[in-house]
Design a protein around this motif. Structure first.
Motif, PDB file in Angstrom:
ATOM      1  N   GLN A  95     -11.563 -33.086  -4.989  1.00  0.00           N
ATOM      2  CA  GLN A  95     -12.446 -32.199  -5.761  1.00  0.00           C
ATOM      3  C   GLN A  95     -11.622 -31.102  -6.413  1.00  0.00           C
ATOM      4  N   LYS A  96     -12.126 -30.588  -7.517  1.00  0.00           N
ATOM      5  CA  LYS A  96     -11.452 -29.452  -8.141  1.00  0.00           C
ATOM      6  C   LYS A  96     -11.893 -28.189  -7.419  1.00  0.00           C
ATOM      7  N   ALA A  97     -10.959 -27.376  -7.017  1.00  0.00           N
ATOM      8  CA  ALA A  97     -11.298 -26.215  -6.194  1.00  0.00           C
ATOM      9  C   ALA A  97     -11.114 -24.920  -6.970  1.00  0.00           C
ATOM     10  N   VAL A  98     -12.179 -24.113  -7.028  1.00  0.00           N
ATOM     11  CA  VAL A  98     -12.111 -22.838  -7.755  1.00  0.00           C
ATOM     12  C   VAL A  98     -12.695 -21.714  -6.911  1.00  0.00           C
ATOM     13  N   ASN A  99     -11.993 -20.581  -6.877  1.00  0.00           N
ATOM     14  CA  ASN A  99     -12.613 -19.346  -6.394  1.00  0.00           C
ATOM     15  C   ASN A  99     -12.033 -18.198  -7.199  1.00  0.00           C
ATOM     16  N   VAL A 100     -12.872 -17.646  -8.066  1.00  0.00           N
ATOM     17  CA  VAL A 100     -12.416 -16.528  -8.896  1.00  0.00           C
ATOM     18  C   VAL A 100     -13.312 -15.310  -8.683  1.00  0.00           C
ATOM     19  N   LEU A 101     -13.944 -15.258  -7.508  1.00  0.00           N
ATOM     20  CA  LEU A 101     -14.806 -14.110  -7.228  1.00  0.00           C
ATOM     21  C   LEU A 101     -13.950 -12.862  -7.081  1.00  0.00           C
ATOM     22  N   LEU A 102     -14.360 -11.804  -7.744  1.00  0.00           N
ATOM     23  CA  LEU A 102     -13.671 -10.534  -7.558  1.00  0.00           C
ATOM     24  C   LEU A 102     -14.412  -9.780  -6.465  1.00  0.00           C
ATOM     25  N   SER A 103     -13.676  -8.939  -5.758  1.00  0.00           N
ATOM     26  CA  SER A 103     -14.255  -8.264  -4.612  1.00  0.00           C
ATOM     27  C   SER A 103     -14.248  -6.761  -4.844  1.00  0.00           C
ATOM     28  N   ARG A 104     -15.148  -6.060  -4.130  1.00  0.00           N
ATOM     29  CA  ARG A 104     -15.135  -4.591  -4.216  1.00  0.00           C
ATOM     30  C   ARG A 104     -14.280  -4.000  -3.110  1.00  0.00           C
ATOM     31  N   ASP A 105     -13.979  -4.809  -2.078  1.00  0.00           N
ATOM     32  CA  ASP A 105     -13.254  -4.205  -0.959  1.00  0.00           C
ATOM     33  C   ASP A 105     -12.024  -4.961  -0.472  1.00  0.00           C
ATOM     34  N   GLU A 106     -11.715  -6.109  -1.033  1.00  0.00           N
ATOM     35  CA  GLU A 106     -10.541  -6.841  -0.541  1.00  0.00           C
ATOM     36  C   GLU A 106      -9.260  -6.064  -0.843  1.00  0.00           C
ATOM     37  N   THR A 107      -8.466  -5.799   0.213  1.00  0.00           N
ATOM     38  CA  THR A 107      -7.146  -5.181  -0.009  1.00  0.00           C
ATOM     39  C   THR A 107      -6.057  -5.944   0.756  1.00  0.00           C
ATOM     40  N   TYR A 108      -6.424  -6.989   1.459  1.00  0.00           N
ATOM     41  CA  TYR A 108      -5.482  -7.771   2.275  1.00  0.00           C
ATOM     42  C   TYR A 108      -4.727  -6.868   3.263  1.00  0.00           C
ATOM     43  N   ALA A 109      -5.401  -5.777   3.668  1.00  0.00           N
ATOM     44  CA  ALA A 109      -4.725  -4.755   4.475  1.00  0.00           C
ATOM     45  C   ALA A 109      -4.114  -5.322   5.750  1.00  0.00           C
ATOM     46  N   ASP A 110      -4.797  -6.301   6.358  1.00  0.00           N
ATOM     47  CA  ASP A 110      -4.358  -6.795   7.660  1.00  0.00           C
ATOM     48  C   ASP A 110      -3.324  -7.918   7.558  1.00  0.00           C
ATOM     49  N   ILE A 111      -2.981  -8.331   6.359  1.00  0.00           N
ATOM     50  CA  ILE A 111      -2.041  -9.460   6.222  1.00  0.00           C
ATOM     51  C   ILE A 111      -0.625  -8.930   6.037  1.00  0.00           C
ATOM     52  N   SER A 112       0.285  -9.357   6.919  1.00  0.00           N
ATOM     53  CA  SER A 112       1.687  -8.932   6.782  1.00  0.00           C
ATOM     54  C   SER A 112       2.385  -9.851   5.798  1.00  0.00           C
ATOM     55  N   PRO A 113       2.800  -9.297   4.662  1.00  0.00           N
ATOM     56  CA  PRO A 113       3.418 -10.163   3.657  1.00  0.00           C
ATOM     57  C   PRO A 113       4.704 -10.800   4.179  1.00  0.00           C
ATOM     58  N   ILE A 114       4.960 -12.019   3.744  1.00  0.00           N
ATOM     59  CA  ILE A 114       6.245 -12.668   4.023  1.00  0.00           C
ATOM     60  C   ILE A 114       7.138 -12.329   2.839  1.00  0.00           C
ATOM     61  N   ARG A 115       8.244 -11.619   3.085  1.00  0.00           N
ATOM     62  CA  ARG A 115       9.085 -11.177   1.965  1.00  0.00           C
ATOM     63  C   ARG A 115       9.787 -12.366   1.320  1.00  0.00           C
ATOM     64  N   LEU A 116       9.605 -12.507   0.031  1.00  0.00           N
ATOM     65  CA  LEU A 116      10.174 -13.640  -0.703  1.00  0.00           C
ATOM     66  C   LEU A 116      11.348 -13.161  -1.539  1.00  0.00           C
ATOM     67  N   ASP A 117      12.453 -13.859  -1.426  1.00  0.00           N
ATOM     68  CA  ASP A 117      13.617 -13.572  -2.263  1.00  0.00           C
ATOM     69  C   ASP A 117      13.932 -12.082  -2.346  1.00  0.00           C
ATOM     70  N   SER A 118      13.825 -11.391  -1.231  1.00  0.00           N
ATOM     71  CA  SER A 118      14.055  -9.955  -1.229  1.00  0.00           C
ATOM     72  C   SER A 118      15.541  -9.669  -1.038  1.00  0.00           C
ATOM     73  N   ASN A 119      15.988  -8.508  -1.504  1.00  0.00           N
ATOM     74  CA  ASN A 119      17.383  -8.129  -1.245  1.00  0.00           C
ATOM     75  C   ASN A 119      17.530  -7.520   0.151  1.00  0.00           C
ATOM     76  N   GLY A 120      16.415  -7.420   0.876  1.00  0.00           N
ATOM     77  CA  GLY A 120      16.469  -6.900   2.241  1.00  0.00           C
ATOM     78  C   GLY A 120      16.604  -5.383   2.294  1.00  0.00           C
ATOM     79  N   VAL A 121      16.617  -4.739   1.140  1.00  0.00           N
ATOM     80  CA  VAL A 121      16.783  -3.280   1.065  1.00  0.00           C
ATOM     81  C   VAL A 121      15.520  -2.620   0.515  1.00  0.00           C
ATOM     82  N   SER A 122      14.972  -3.184  -0.582  1.00  0.00           N
ATOM     83  CA  SER A 122      13.780  -2.571  -1.174  1.00  0.00           C
ATOM     84  C   SER A 122      12.599  -3.530  -1.148  1.00  0.00           C
TER      85      SER A 122
END
Ligand code: 5AD
Ligand code: SF4
Length: 482
Positions: free
Chosen positions: A149-176
């Motif tokens: 099936q074709k999957a779509v979700n483009v709902l915008l939110s009033r409160d989503e901030t992903y606050a609880d998700i710890s980002p996985i650092r991608l291609d970072s220089n490890g400094v900034s």
């Protein structure tokens, strides 16, 4: 190509520069994902949230799209050219299906939001379309897409901030590292598609921000950039937020100035930057907080867009030329050594030669160290597209852009020449691009400085005092102070 004469953390700074994530332990996951990001720093930060969600759901990262089970492209809509770049790249990435017929392709970010199901229905380029507020639903959408099936979700939110998700650092220089502090934008600048693709403004819980910054510091990072479309309107009210984080327990509201101070106090060795500021919202409180803490970098990206009050009004920027100039003067009064940069649009609807000259003269007044410069690109659905005619011919837009770029080059050079003989505290980011015998770092003012490694026991993430001995338009050249 005249756009983006320098490379820093801002809208579209890395546009067209795709990146693939680091390869994590491939045996730990049963499937592989590949992600490429375009556009602003927010998009790059979002990709790190997506990586975290995917890791939790059995997907490990790969740098090679040809071996991926899931290929994602995080997109930008800010100018037409940004969208064209992504379309071209999508036709390339579709080749993954040759190697792995079951592989899925997903579009994330602003183009997903703007074009929605059009991607699936008309263009048949992709299997999934996921807007910037819908990344938590990725695992469900992947399952849906796996059944054909074709999957779509483009709902915008009033409160989503992903606050609880710890980002996985991608291609970072490890400094900034980038830390997202808010999402969306309520400003409605008439040229801008962002309020439509990223939705209403909302601020992230400050405790989760401080924790993310502290975690970065403990992992060796020495610089955080707090990100938002308009960071100065950051405002967190406990009552309206989750009780689990202290909301409703008599805590005071948190302004951007308060947040800056909280982050600055994480550790004096952690540099703090932020982007982007709207001139109408940056307060004396923010300026005094910057001045008070040595580790808050003395650098403000303060997009002017135009130097003509009449054009600014059409752009719905809510300030006049004089008001902006007074803001620059105030910044310099409080922090005489503050670096300043800008975004400038040439050839906005009805712009006359006189308006253009106003832009040139406000650049001279502001003495920008650097600017991101664009010619106006009409975006469907924006206030300007609905209200005004895109009436400046392309050759005029480009000629004015050319003039603005030339002036900025001269201003950048002048600003660098003024630094000759001065000594700056520099945070080392890594080897210089040209030679591994040289370090590359930044001054507090966000200027790139390159200098010989010499015999010192230094490494990236270290601070060092460097004296400026020479410069080009874009770079300072220095020598470590013994
Ligand atoms: N055309 C040209 N430049 C634009 N920007 C935003 N929208 C447009 C547009 N439609 C520029 C502004 C903004 C930066 C991120 O991109 O200068 O500050
Ligand atoms: Fe767009 Fe203006 Fe918001 Fe920046 S402040 S994202 S230019 S609407």
């Amino acid at each position: 190509m005249l756009e983006r004469m320098n490379h820093t953390m801002h809208e579209e700074s890395k546009q067209g520069e795709a990146y693939a994530p680091f390869v994590n332990d491939p045996t730990a996951y049963n499937k592989k994902f590949y992600i490429e990001s375009y556009g602003c720093a927010m998009n790059f930060a979002d990709s790190e949230i997506v990586a975290s969600i995917l890791n939790e759901n059995g997907f490990g990262a790969t740098r090679n799209f040809e071996e991926a089970d899931l290929v994602l492209i995080n997109t930008c809509s800010i100018r037409e050219k940004a969208e064209q770049t992504v379309r071209k790249r999508l036709t390339e990435l579709r080749k993954v299906k040759k190697y792995n017929s079951g592989a899925l392709i997903g579009v994330l970010g602003c183009m997903a939001e703007r074009l929605k199901a059009q991607f699936l229905e008309e263009e048949k380029l992709v299997d999934m379309v996921v807007g910037p507020d819908a990344y938590r639903s990725l695992p469900a959408l992947i399952s849906e897409a796996e059944t054909g099936q074709k999957a779509v979700n483009v709902l915008l939110s009033r409160d989503e901030t992903y606050a609880d998700i710890s980002p996985i650092r991608l291609d970072s220089n490890g400094v900034s590292g980038f830390v997202s502090i808010m999402r969306g934008c309520n400003n409605m600048c008439s040229f801008c598609v962002v309020p439509f693709t990223r939705g209403r403004e909302r601020s992230r819980d400050p405790h989760s921000i401080v924790k993310e910054c502290a975690d970065l510091f403990n992992n060796g990072y020495r610089e955080v950039t707090l990100l938002g479309q308009n960071v100065d309107s950051y405002y967190w009210v406990p009552e309206h937020n989750s009780p689990s984080t202290g909301g409703g327990r008599g805590e005071a509201a948190v302004t951007f100035a308060n947040l800056l101070e909280m982050v600055a106090l994480v550790n004096p060795l952690l540099r703090v930057r932020f982007s982007t500021s709207h001139p109408k919202d940056i307060t004396d409180d923010v300026l005094f907080t910057m001045a008070k803490h040595e580790n808050i970098c003395k650098y403000i990206h303060l997009p002017v867009q135009s130097g003509s009050t009449r054009v600014l009004q059409l752009m719905n920027r809510t300030y006049t030329r004089e008001w902006y100039m007074a803001k620059v003067d105030r910044i310099m009064e409080i922090m005489p050594d503050c670096g300043l940069s800008s975004d400038i649009i040439t050839g906005f609807c009805t712009e006359t030669e006189e308006d253009h000259q106003d832009t040139m003269s406000i650049m001279e007044h502001s003495k920008y160290d650097m600017s991101y410069m664009f010619f106006y690109s009409e975006r469907p659905g924006t206030l300007a597209a609905r209200r005004y005619k895109d009436d400046i011919p392309e050759d005029v837009k480009k000629r004015r852009l050319d003039e603005v770029v030339k002036l900025q080059n001269a201003l950048s050079h002048k600003s660098n020449l003024k630094d000759l003989g001065k000594t700056f505290k520099v945070l080392i980011e890594g080897n210089s691009k040209r030679s591994d015998k040289d370090w590359m770092g930044r001054t507090s003012q966000n200027k790139v400085i390159v200098f010989p490694k010499e015999q010192y026991e230094l490494n990236k993430g270290h601070y060092v005092m460097v004296k400026v001995t020479d410069c080009t338009v874009a770079t300072l050249i220095g020598k470590i102070e013994p």
